[in-house]
Write a protein that holds these residues in place. Structure first.
Motif, mmCIF file in Angstrom:
data_model
loop_
_atom_site.group_PDB
_atom_site.id
_atom_site.type_symbol
_atom_site.label_atom_id
_atom_site.label_comp_id
_atom_site.label_asym_id
_atom_site.label_seq_id
_atom_site.Cartn_x
_atom_site.Cartn_y
_atom_site.Cartn_z
ATOM 1 N N UNK A 53 -6.178 -10.033 -9.972
ATOM 2 C CA UNK A 53 -5.767 -10.976 -8.936
ATOM 3 C C UNK A 53 -5.198 -12.270 -9.510
ATOM 4 N N UNK A 54 -4.289 -12.867 -8.773
ATOM 5 C CA UNK A 54 -3.724 -14.137 -9.173
ATOM 6 C C UNK A 54 -4.710 -15.263 -8.885
ATOM 7 N N UNK A 55 -4.641 -16.326 -9.675
ATOM 8 C CA UNK A 55 -5.429 -17.521 -9.383
ATOM 9 C C UNK A 55 -4.826 -18.220 -8.171
ATOM 10 N N UNK A 56 -5.616 -19.006 -7.424
ATOM 11 C CA UNK A 56 -5.090 -19.635 -6.208
ATOM 12 C C UNK A 56 -3.793 -20.412 -6.408
ATOM 13 N N UNK A 57 -3.673 -21.124 -7.530
ATOM 14 C CA UNK A 57 -2.475 -21.933 -7.737
ATOM 15 C C UNK A 57 -1.252 -21.108 -8.131
ATOM 16 N N UNK A 58 -1.436 -19.810 -8.381
ATOM 17 C CA UNK A 58 -0.320 -18.967 -8.791
ATOM 18 C C UNK A 58 0.412 -18.318 -7.624
ATOM 19 N N UNK A 59 -0.182 -18.347 -6.443
ATOM 20 C CA UNK A 59 0.502 -17.773 -5.280
ATOM 21 C C UNK A 59 1.676 -18.643 -4.874
ATOM 22 N N UNK A 60 2.698 -18.004 -4.280
ATOM 23 C CA UNK A 60 3.888 -18.689 -3.749
ATOM 24 C C UNK A 60 4.727 -19.361 -4.837
ATOM 25 N N UNK A 61 4.524 -19.009 -6.100
ATOM 26 C CA UNK A 61 5.241 -19.707 -7.160
ATOM 27 C C UNK A 61 6.412 -18.915 -7.733
ATOM 28 N N UNK A 62 6.411 -17.611 -7.544
ATOM 29 C CA UNK A 62 7.387 -16.749 -8.197
ATOM 30 C C UNK A 62 8.040 -15.811 -7.198
ATOM 31 N N UNK A 63 9.341 -15.625 -7.350
ATOM 32 C CA UNK A 63 10.039 -14.573 -6.611
ATOM 33 C C UNK A 63 10.139 -13.394 -7.569
ATOM 34 N N UNK A 64 9.360 -12.359 -7.301
ATOM 35 C CA UNK A 64 9.264 -11.219 -8.208
ATOM 36 C C UNK A 64 10.374 -10.210 -7.940
ATOM 37 N N UNK A 65 10.806 -9.483 -8.960
ATOM 38 C CA UNK A 65 11.823 -8.447 -8.762
ATOM 39 C C UNK A 65 11.336 -7.351 -7.823
ATOM 40 N N UNK A 66 12.260 -6.676 -7.201
ATOM 41 C CA UNK A 66 11.941 -5.554 -6.329
ATOM 42 C C UNK A 66 11.093 -4.525 -7.071
ATOM 43 N N UNK A 67 10.029 -4.052 -6.427
ATOM 44 C CA UNK A 67 9.193 -3.027 -7.030
ATOM 45 C C UNK A 67 8.078 -3.552 -7.905
ATOM 46 N N UNK A 68 7.930 -4.885 -8.019
ATOM 47 C CA UNK A 68 6.863 -5.434 -8.850
ATOM 48 C C UNK A 68 5.499 -5.024 -8.319
ATOM 49 N N UNK A 69 5.315 -5.101 -7.013
ATOM 50 C CA UNK A 69 4.050 -4.723 -6.391
ATOM 51 C C UNK A 69 4.261 -3.530 -5.466
ATOM 52 N N UNK A 70 3.241 -2.719 -5.337
ATOM 53 C CA UNK A 70 3.246 -1.603 -4.396
ATOM 54 C C UNK A 70 3.102 -2.175 -2.986
ATOM 55 N N UNK A 71 4.031 -1.872 -2.112
ATOM 56 C CA UNK A 71 3.990 -2.422 -0.759
ATOM 57 C C UNK A 71 3.169 -1.578 0.214
ATOM 58 N N UNK A 72 2.730 -0.403 -0.202
ATOM 59 C CA UNK A 72 1.909 0.449 0.667
ATOM 60 C C UNK A 72 0.886 1.202 -0.172
ATOM 61 N N UNK A 73 -0.019 0.482 -0.835
ATOM 62 C CA UNK A 73 -0.994 1.151 -1.695
ATOM 63 C C UNK A 73 -1.988 1.983 -0.882
ATOM 64 N N UNK A 74 -2.235 3.199 -1.322
ATOM 65 C CA UNK A 74 -3.158 4.084 -0.607
ATOM 66 C C UNK A 74 -4.567 3.514 -0.572
#
Length: 243
Positions: free
Chosen positions: A12-33
């Motif tokens: 998990x990201x630390x609280x201050x790390x959210x909303x800081x980066x625009x990640x490339x497409x596919x960086x995170x799974x958008x529908x994890x089982x």
């Protein structure tokens, strides 16, 4: 520099790390089982992703949302949101942009600038001595349900709005109650917006609320990103809510 899709960030990201980066497409799974844990990856129109923290709503702990706090975001994220919002806004050729306090104001500035406007009109929650209660409306939100406040329209701004194509800009629409207050206030002033653009559409509860005020406006509400409401699935996992 943003990581590539194969160089996944540590979670998990630390609280201050959210909303800081625009990640490339596919960086995170958008529908994890296995469901979402600490973050929800919202997707921009071009496929890039923004990591949003999962926040549990008040109550029995069974519901949560993906949270977006614009004034804690990096300028890179704010710019990406403003770009996407302005792209939606252009289709309506607005004459003037109205910003909703508090977190909608920097986005309204960004959208208005991208549309080539010289200014925007800001609503306020602090009453100045020249304001009128007749141009105000009570307002609350999902993040501050116990702290109702009043929304004001500066009467000096009316000449900028009346008879114009008005676009409303805010950060998030979720329950729809804040936006409904905006619409009621504007209607009092004889103003019906051509559209509303948000940084994030949060769930679908807002559709019925806004539809009850103006059914035709629902299809003219757009977001740079969208996120579902979430239900607890056990073992710390969260899944899109069915209702």
């Amino acid at each position: 520099m943003s990581p590539s899709a194969t160089e996944r960030p540590v979670v998990p990201l630390a609280p201050h790390q959210f909303w800081q980066t625009v990640y490339p497409e596919g960086t995170f799974d958008t529908a994890p089982a296995e469901g979402f844990r600490d973050l929800y990856p919202a997707v921009l129109p071009d496929g890039r992703q923004i990591a949003l923290p999962v926040r549990i709503l008040p109550g029995d702990g069974s519901r949560a949302v993906a949270s977006m706090i614009v004034n804690q975001a990096s300028f890179t994220v704010e710019d990406a949101l403003s770009d996407a919002m302005a792209a939606h806004a252009r289709a309506y050729a607005p004459d003037v942009v109205i910003g909703v306090p508090t977190l909608g104001l920097p986005l309204a500035n960004g959208v208005a600038r991208r549309l080539g406007h010289e200014r925007m009109v800001a609503l306020g929650t602090s009453k100045k001595f020249w304001y009128s209660e007749d141009l105000s409306e009570p307002m609350s939100s999902i993040t501050s349900p116990d702290h109702a406040k009043r929304l004001y329209l500066d009467p000096r701004m009316l000449p900028l709005l009346q008879g114009k194509r008005v676009l409303v800009v805010d950060d998030v629409i979720s329950s729809g109650t804040s936006m409904l207050a905006v619409l009621r206030l504007l209607r009092t002033a004889g103003i019906e917006p051509v559209a509303a653009v948000f940084a994030m559409l949060q769930g679908d509860n807002w559709r019925a609320v806004i539809g009850g005020h103006d059914a035709s406006l629902v299809s003219r509400i757009h977001g740079a990103i969208a996120s579902p409401r979430l239900s607890h699935g056990g073992s710390g996992a969260w899944f899109p809510a069915q209702a």
